[in-house]
Design an enzyme around this catalytic site. Structure first.
Site, PDB file in Angstrom:
ATOM      1  N   ASP A   1      35.238  41.335  47.288  1.00  0.00           N
ATOM      2  CA  ASP A   1      35.830  40.128  47.855  1.00  0.00           C
ATOM      3  C   ASP A   1      35.196  39.885  49.221  1.00  0.00           C
ATOM      4  OD1 ASP A   1      36.911  42.031  49.523  1.00  0.00           O
ATOM      5  OD2 ASP A   1      38.986  41.404  49.254  1.00  0.00           O
TER       6      ASP A   1
ATOM      7  N   LYS B   1      35.266  39.524  39.906  1.00  0.00           N
ATOM      8  CA  LYS B   1      36.014  40.256  40.928  1.00  0.00           C
ATOM      9  C   LYS B   1      37.389  40.670  40.407  1.00  0.00           C
ATOM     10  CE  LYS B   1      38.606  38.458  43.970  1.00  0.00           C
ATOM     11  NZ  LYS B   1      39.194  37.629  45.047  1.00  0.00           N
TER      12      LYS B   1
END
Length: 229
Positions: free
Chosen positions: A139, A121
């Protein structure tokens, strides 16, 4: 509504209403953004932005982290979630940037993920924001919003599965923007516990809202039937 129509509607809306979305993290260079994103894991951008001015003032480049110690760095981020782990990550990150990357932030997701504290991420965020690469950081906001709207299947159980489905249907040049569109929508409108559907402009193509309205109409109909009896 078909999935392609949902994507088209989403892109059309945000392209017009929010054509140049940006991260809410404060930074002035790639190194600062990298540090800020590492700190933002399971922590709010607002809290990170409170901490980073002093941190960036005293640790303005990887070299400063590389020669620092835990006791020197830790007080700067003590109010951030998981401060001990993140202190260790930043110290290791600084050393690796200096020793392996000539103090430059890597430009590929693969190289970025070699850095301490940098998962997929975080790597996708850096690649997208700094290098404008077509990477989609997933996320909790992106994960939730994309499933609620109906952009990805309910069977997508991991961030990677959601990421793959999103990038498959979003034009490459818009992927960096779409990342911010979804995050900001989840942060301010499509909240986890109580989404603000009454203030949302995406209800015309949102699967969650469609189901919500059907449930409310059914409940209303059942209540009327009960009253007649």
């Amino acid at each position: 509504m078909r999935k392609k129509e949902r994507f088209d509607a989403l892109i059309s809306y945000f392209t017009e209403s929010h054509p140049e979305p940006e991260t809410e993290l404060h930074y002035e260079n790639p190194f600062q953004l990298l540090v800020a994103v590492v700190l933002s894991a399971q922590c709010t951008d607002k809290r990170v932005n409170i901490v980073t001015p002093a941190l960036f003032r005293d640790f303005p480049a990887p070299e400063y982290l590389a020669v620092s110690s835990f006791d020197e760095l830790a007080p700067y981020i003590k109010s951030i979630s998981y401060p001990n782990n993140k202190t260790k990550h930043l110290l290791g990150l600084g050393k690796m940037l200096v020793e392996d990357f000539n103090s430059e932030v890597p430009a590929t997701v693969e190289e970025l993920q070699k850095l301490p504290g940098v998962g997929r991420k975080t790597a996708n965020v850096i690649a997208s924001v700094i290098y404008n690469l077509p990477t989609m950081a997933v996320d909790t906001h992106v994960f939730r919003v994309s499933k609620r709207i109906g952009l990805v299947t309910q069977t997508a159980k991991t961030p990677l599965e959601v990421e793959k489905q999103l990038v498959r249907h979003i034009p490459e040049d818009l992927i960096p923007k779409a990342h911010h569109w979804l995050i900001l929508h989840g942060r301010y409108v499509c909240l986890a516990r109580k989404p603000k559907c009454e203030k949302c402009d995406l209800t015309s193509f949102c699967r969650f809202y469609e189901k919500k309205m059907k449930a409310e109409k059914l409940a209303e109909s059942l209540a009327k039937d009960s009253d007649r009896r």
